[in-house]
Design a protein around this motif. Structure first.
Motif, short mmCIF file in Angstrom:
data_model
loop_
_atom_site.label_atom_id
_atom_site.label_comp_id
_atom_site.label_asym_id
_atom_site.label_seq_id
_atom_site.Cartn_x
_atom_site.Cartn_y
_atom_site.Cartn_z
N LEU A 83 88.08 -22.08 -30.90
CA LEU A 83 87.15 -20.60 -30.85
C LEU A 83 87.96 -19.51 -30.47
O LEU A 83 87.94 -18.66 -31.24
CB LEU A 83 86.03 -20.86 -29.84
CG LEU A 83 84.99 -21.77 -29.98
CD1 LEU A 83 83.94 -21.69 -28.42
CD2 LEU A 83 84.06 -21.28 -31.17
N VAL A 87 83.73 -33.62 -32.32
CA VAL A 87 85.08 -32.71 -32.47
C VAL A 87 86.23 -33.32 -32.51
O VAL A 87 87.29 -32.98 -33.10
CB VAL A 87 84.79 -31.73 -31.19
CG1 VAL A 87 85.87 -30.65 -31.35
CG2 VAL A 87 83.51 -30.99 -31.42
N THR A 137 79.13 -29.59 -28.81
CA THR A 137 80.27 -29.37 -27.77
C THR A 137 80.81 -27.83 -27.68
O THR A 137 81.18 -27.43 -26.80
CB THR A 137 81.35 -30.48 -28.13
OG1 THR A 137 80.88 -31.49 -28.23
CG2 THR A 137 82.75 -30.20 -27.46
N PHE A 138 80.78 -27.25 -28.95
CA PHE A 138 81.06 -25.86 -29.13
C PHE A 138 80.22 -24.99 -28.25
O PHE A 138 80.39 -24.18 -27.61
CB PHE A 138 81.22 -25.39 -30.51
CG PHE A 138 82.48 -25.97 -31.11
CD1 PHE A 138 83.67 -25.37 -30.86
CD2 PHE A 138 82.18 -26.74 -31.98
CE1 PHE A 138 84.77 -25.75 -31.64
CE2 PHE A 138 83.54 -27.41 -32.84
CZ PHE A 138 84.66 -26.82 -32.40
N ARG A 139 78.66 -25.34 -28.17
CA ARG A 139 77.85 -24.65 -27.42
C ARG A 139 77.96 -24.93 -25.71
O ARG A 139 77.84 -23.99 -25.31
CB ARG A 139 76.24 -25.04 -27.94
CG ARG A 139 76.06 -24.39 -29.33
CD ARG A 139 75.97 -22.87 -29.28
NE ARG A 139 75.34 -22.36 -30.38
CZ ARG A 139 75.62 -21.17 -30.74
NH1 ARG A 139 76.46 -20.37 -30.17
NH2 ARG A 139 74.86 -20.55 -31.85
N VAL A 193 81.04 -25.08 -24.52
CA VAL A 193 81.96 -24.31 -24.23
C VAL A 193 81.25 -22.87 -23.66
O VAL A 193 81.77 -22.35 -23.02
CB VAL A 193 82.77 -24.13 -25.37
CG1 VAL A 193 84.12 -22.99 -25.02
CG2 VAL A 193 83.61 -25.44 -25.78
N GLN A 194 80.37 -22.52 -24.60
CA GLN A 194 79.85 -21.13 -24.50
C GLN A 194 78.81 -21.14 -23.29
O GLN A 194 78.24 -20.24 -22.98
CB GLN A 194 79.14 -20.61 -25.83
CG GLN A 194 80.24 -20.51 -26.76
CD GLN A 194 79.47 -20.43 -28.26
OE1 GLN A 194 78.28 -20.83 -28.40
NE2 GLN A 194 80.21 -19.52 -29.00
N ALA A 206 87.82 -27.59 -27.91
CA ALA A 206 86.88 -26.91 -28.53
C ALA A 206 87.13 -25.39 -28.29
O ALA A 206 87.13 -24.34 -29.13
CB ALA A 206 85.41 -27.25 -28.13
N LEU A 222 78.20 -21.04 -35.85
CA LEU A 222 77.52 -22.10 -35.32
C LEU A 222 76.10 -22.18 -35.31
O LEU A 222 75.61 -20.95 -35.84
CB LEU A 222 77.77 -22.05 -33.41
CG LEU A 222 79.28 -22.51 -33.24
CD1 LEU A 222 79.62 -22.14 -31.80
CD2 LEU A 222 79.58 -24.07 -33.54
#
Ligand code: AMP
Length: 419
Positions: free
Chosen positions: A259, A207, A233-235, A237-238, A255, A271
């Motif tokens: 979002l 990222v 990396t986005f996952r 974050v979630q 990231a 995603l």
């Protein structure tokens, strides 16, 4: 504003100094260096043919590899001169230096339509240092400067920037080659006001490498499809588990901001919902750099958003690939940078290949413009045999990314604008 190109300039009888990207892969065979892939040389042919037809005395400069300012016979451009002569079906002179008396004498003897290739500019440390005295020496054989090396335009080196500044200061013309012109058109002008829906596909390892591009494209795109390791990396974050996947904990905050910006601007930011995973096992061997080599065992589909603790995600799964392909097939403009998985291993190439097929369909059947933003996505498309079925493939890696970020590339800024 579009740049002046070689087609806009009267080059007859002029010494035209052309920076090209001849950083081609070579390997030693029977004691000689041979070129493994001449794509970069072929790509300069339109510019060279235009200059030859226009009666220019063409002087080509390029770098090869990383000789770190020293002469290295294995990084000589001499084999490139022979290959270029083949491709142009005319002689190409070669001098084993890029500055000095030998170069100047050879240039004096050039006639209209002749072509000369100079030796690797990086045999001098002054090249990468963008040394003014060195640039002035290079410029001694230049009436006109042309840059056709988009892949090197993000570097402010003597042959990409310094020599152009000297020519410009003397009142000389600095123009874009035809390859450079196409790069600027597709990565720049075409994406300024894209036909919609504009779908951006982003993948690859990190990222952090692409966050500036993501940030800029969030202002233009209708949908962003994310794959590759960067998706994890986005996952993260979630709040999902990412197992042993390649994630960047340091990039979590950027990231998260991306979002939030997507939500704020109403950009669809998708995603992966399933993944192909495998279990990394230390093989006990070390690679050339002394790092442990892992084998990836038990490749399997994971349909949960959480990845098991012992596993690593290596590709988008079939459900995600199908979902992404549907979005891509509706697009009118597509920009793709970065593979959807570790496509070099055939067990993890299906997601990238499915996306490639959808990009080709959208282009061939849906009339979309598809722009492949350089680097590994170009490699992946070529590996899948679909390289010639998209609208444009960038020849730059780092340069394409920096340009897409909106950065002013030193090798581009110095070129004159069309009036
Ligand atoms: P980039 O240069 O950032 O576009 O990254 C391209 C590289 O990312 C390729 O060599 C891929 O093998 C690698 N890559 C893509 N997806 C993954 C993944 N899930 N895990 C590890 N490497 C990946």
């Amino acid at each position: 504003m579009p740049k002046l190109t070689v087609n806009d300039v009267n080059v007859r009888g002029k010494r035209v100094f052309v920076r090209v990207d001849y950083n081609v892969p070579m390997a030693e065979k029977d004691g000689q260096m041979v070129i493994n892939d001449a794509t970069r040389i072929k790509e300069t042919l339109p510019t060279l043919k235009a200059l030859i037809a226009g009666g220019a005395k063409t002087i080509l400069a390029a770098h090869l590899g990383r000789p770190e300012g020293k002469r290295d016979p294995s990084l000589s451009l001499r084999p490139v001169a022979a290959k270029l002569a083949d491709l142009l079906a005319r002689p190409v002179a070669f001098v084993d230096d890029c500055v000095g008396e030998k170069v100047e004498k050879t240039v004096e003897a050039l006639k209209e339509g002749d072509v000369l290739l100079l030796e690797n500019t990086r045999f001098y440390a002054e090249e990468e240092a963008n040394d003014v005295a060195f640039s002035t020496r290079l410029a001694r054989v230049a009436d006109i400067y042309v840059n056709d090396a988009f892949g090197a335009a993000h570097r402010g080196h003597a042959s990409t920037q310094g020599v152009a500044s000297v020519v410009k200061a003397r009142g000389g013309i600095c123009a874009a080659g035809l390859l450079m012109d196409r790069e600027l058109k597709f990565l720049g002008d075409e994406l300024e006001s894209p036909a919609r829906p504009f779908v951006v596909i982003l993948g690859g390892a990190k990222v952090s490498d692409k966050i500036l591009v993501i940030d800029r494209l969030l202002e233009k795109a209708d949908t962003i499809l994310v794959g590759g390791a960067m998706a994890y990396t986005f996952r993260l974050v979630q709040g999902y588990k990412t197992g042993k996947s390649l994630v960047e904990p340091d990039a979590v905050s950027v990231a998260a901001r991306a979002l939030a910006k997507a939500a704020d601007r109403g950009v669809r930011f998708l995603l992966p919902s399933d993944n192909v995973i495998a279990t990394p096992v230390d093989s006990g061997k070390l690679n050339k750099k002394g790092k442990p080599v892992f084998e990836f065992q038990n490749a399997r589909l994971n349909s949960s958003l959480d990845i098991p603790d012992d596993a690593e995600g290596f590709d988008i799964g079939p459900e995600t690939a199908k979902r992404y392909a549907e979005v891509i097939r509706q697009a009118k403009t597509i920009l793709w940078n970065g593979p959807m998985g570790m496509f070099e291993d055939s067990r993890f190439a299906a997601g990238t290949n499915e996306v490639a097929r959808a990009v080709v369909d959208a282009t061939q059947k849906g009339g979309a413009k598809s722009i492949i933003g350089g680097g590994d996505s170009v490699k992946a498309l070529n590996q899948a045999g679909m390289g010639d079925k998209v609208t444009f493939m960038s020849t730059g890696g780092g340069a394409s990314l920096e340009f897409l970020e909106g950065a002013e590339l030193p090798g581009v800024v110095v070129l004159a604008e069309k009036r």
